[in-house]
Every structure is written in C-alpha cells, then in structure tokens.
Design an enzyme around this catalytic site. Structure first.
Site, PDB file in Angstrom:
ATOM      1  N   THR A   2       0.819  -1.210   0.000  1.00 20.86           N
ATOM      2  CA  THR A   2       0.000   0.000   0.000  1.00 20.86           C
ATOM      3  C   THR A   2       0.860   1.269   0.000  1.00 20.86           C
ATOM      4  O   THR A   2       2.017   1.257   0.416  1.00 20.86           O
ATOM      5  CB  THR A   2      -0.914   0.043   1.242  1.00 20.86           C
ATOM      6  OG1 THR A   2      -0.107   0.030   2.433  1.00 20.86           O
ATOM      7  CG2 THR A   2      -1.862  -1.140   1.266  1.00 20.86           C
ATOM      8  N   GLY A  15      16.749   8.997  12.739  1.00 18.57           N
ATOM      9  CA  GLY A  15      16.093   7.990  13.560  1.00 18.57           C
ATOM     10  C   GLY A  15      14.971   8.505  14.428  1.00 18.57           C
ATOM     11  O   GLY A  15      13.898   7.899  14.509  1.00 18.57           O
ATOM     12  N   ARG A  31       6.347   2.922   2.680  1.00 19.65           N
ATOM     13  CA  ARG A  31       6.510   4.295   3.189  1.00 19.65           C
ATOM     14  C   ARG A  31       7.839   4.930   2.773  1.00 19.65           C
ATOM     15  O   ARG A  31       7.954   6.142   2.698  1.00 19.65           O
ATOM     16  CB  ARG A  31       6.371   4.275   4.710  1.00 19.65           C
ATOM     17  CG  ARG A  31       6.581   5.602   5.410  1.00 19.65           C
ATOM     18  CD  ARG A  31       5.606   6.665   4.954  1.00 19.65           C
ATOM     19  NE  ARG A  31       5.782   7.911   5.692  1.00 19.65           N
ATOM     20  CZ  ARG A  31       6.753   8.790   5.500  1.00 19.65           C
ATOM     21  NH1 ARG A  31       7.668   8.554   4.566  1.00 19.65           N
ATOM     22  NH2 ARG A  31       6.830   9.892   6.222  1.00 19.65           N
ATOM     23  N   LYS A  32       8.842   4.100   2.541  1.00 23.20           N
ATOM     24  CA  LYS A  32      10.180   4.592   2.152  1.00 23.20           C
ATOM     25  C   LYS A  32      10.662   5.704   3.086  1.00 23.20           C
ATOM     26  O   LYS A  32      11.005   6.810   2.660  1.00 23.20           O
ATOM     27  CB  LYS A  32      10.186   5.079   0.702  1.00 23.20           C
ATOM     28  CG  LYS A  32       9.889   4.003  -0.331  1.00 23.20           C
ATOM     29  CD  LYS A  32      10.074   4.527  -1.752  1.00 23.20           C
ATOM     30  CE  LYS A  32       9.780   3.466  -2.792  1.00 23.20           C
ATOM     31  NZ  LYS A  32       8.334   3.196  -2.950  1.00 23.20           N
TER      32      LYS A  32
END
EC number: 4.1.1.23
Length: 267
Positions: free
Chosen positions: A63, A100, A94-95
């Site tokens: 998705t 972090g 989502r890449k």
C-alpha cells in the site's frame, strides 16, 4: 554450501532468524504464491475492492496509504480484516528517509500509525544506520520487519554501486529487524545469511511506462536474478474487469519460476 536463495521457502522458514520473514515464507508455501500486488489507488473504496479481489492470490499487499484521499481508521480495520480473511501480509511502502528520532514518530504516531497495522515497511539508507535503529525501537516489539531500498527499478536511479553495498552491510548488522531488500537481484553472498528480496517493476506484457519504470518478467526476476517476491501493480489492476484473471496469471508465472529455480539448484 548452497546459498539460502536457492532453497525452498519451507527450508528457509525453518531456519530464518527473523519472525516476520518466517511468517512470510510459511505463508508463501501455504498459499503457493510469491506475488505481491502494489495497490496505488487514491480512494478507500478502490483500495478495499482490489485488496479483496487479489487477496486469495497474494502473499503481500503493498500500500501507499498516504495517497488515499478519504483515509480513516475504518480503512485500516477493513484492511486488517481482509489480511486475515485471505491470509496475506500488509506492506506499507513508506520509504522512510529521515533521522532515527523523526522516523520513529512517523512510524508509530501521526494520522496513519503505520506500525500498528503494517507487518512490513521499508526505508532508504541515505540518513545512515540511525534510521534502522529508530524504526526498530517501534517495530521490533511488535514483530514487524523492515526492508531496505538497495536498488530501484526506475531508469536513472542512484541506488547502485557503493550505495547498494553499504545498504547490505547495514542490513547484516541489523538482522533482528532488517529481513530483506527492495532490489533487482539477490543480495545473499554467504551461506549463513538469508535476505528476502522483493522486486518491483515486474510485467508480462510491457517493458516500460513512459515515466521511467522498466519492467522484467517473473522468470527474469526469480530464476535469473534470484529474487523472492514479485511486485506487480498496474499489470494487475490496470484493467478493472481483469483483476482476478491477471492475479491468477502472475501468481502462476511467479510460482512456476520459483519451482524452476529450486529444481535447478537441487543437490
């Protein structure tokens, strides 16, 4: 010793250190499919309709939840229900690509709360290893898995050479959470490692789309390049009246390619 790439999914499931990868391999063997469908549509209705149609034939539903214009919590609930009904994993593409501390919040919080429902997600390694640590703080306790973007299928992509090499090294240092890659060929080099490779840019009918996407066949991807999961998008849902037929077609092509690879490398 034989590389794990060339073993059966059952054998790989039995010895894999990552819980998400084990679940995926077991599911693939159970359903006899290595097909992932990328559902890049912009409405809740379309997404759920396609997910229900392709569900019986896929191991992973991919998705892009942030392009759905009428997103709501009910969409997530229905996606989770379909994943249970049809026995597939959800992969939110989502890449992630930030430091972090930022990605940790993007993964866990905000509107989408991706970690709460997506079994798999992915990240660029541009920010360095901290991105893996940040995502892992959220995903590991939930039994989630992370893929790193080592190579992309688009023309002119910069994900190559030393970028790819460094991405693999990062994965080797974080095998508890990183179980594989988005890439165009196998990444396993040693007998004691087993990275799952999911490959976009798979098509049976065309070689490109005019926007830089380049397509290869399931045989090229699975047999010749040693990848594990074929990701297909418009080739399946591009013609609404053929979604189920195309799903069956790609599932069969991908599975036959896998069986051929296993036969070729049997001792």
């Amino acid at each position: 010793m034989m590389l794990n790439t060339y073993k059966s999914y059952t054998e790989r499931a039995e010895q894999h250190p990552n819980a998400c990868a084990r679940s995926l391999f077991e599911l693939m063997e159970r359903k006899k499919t290595n097909l992932s469908v990328a559902v890049d549509v912009t409405t809740k209705k379309e997404l759920l309709s396609i997910a229900d149609s392709v569900g019986p034939y896929v191991c992973v539903l991919k998705t892009h939840i942030d392009i759905v214009e009428d997103f709501d919590k009910d969409l997530v609930a229905q996606l989770e229900a379909l994943a249970k009904k049809h026995d597939f994993l959800i992969f939110e593409d989502r890449k992630f690509a930030d430091i972090g501390n930022t990605v940790k919040h993007q993964y866990e919080k905000g509107v989408y709360k991706i970690a709460s429902w997506s079994h798999i997600t992915n990240a660029h390694t541009v920010p360095g290893e901290g991105i893996i640590k940040g995502l892992g703080e959220v995903g590991l306790p939930l039994g989630r898995g992370l893929l790193l973007l080592a190579e992309m299928s688009s023309k002119g992509a910069l994900t190559k050479g030393s970028y790819t090499t460094e991405s693999v090294e990062m994965a080797r240092r974080n095998k508890d959470f990183v179980f594989g890659f988005i890439a165009q060929h196998k990444m396993n080099e040693y007998p004691d490692e087993d990275f799952v490779v999911m490959t976009p840019g798979v098509g049976l009918d065309i070689k490109g789309d005019g926007l830089g996407q380049q397509y290869r066949t399931p045989h090229e991807v699975i047999v010749e390049s040693g990848c594990d999961v074929i990701i297909v998008g418009r080739g399946i849902y591009g013609k609404p009246d053929e979604v189920e037929a195309q799903s069956k077609r790609y599932r069969e092509a991908g599975w036959n390619a896998y069986l051929e690879r296993v036969r070729m490398h049997k001792a």
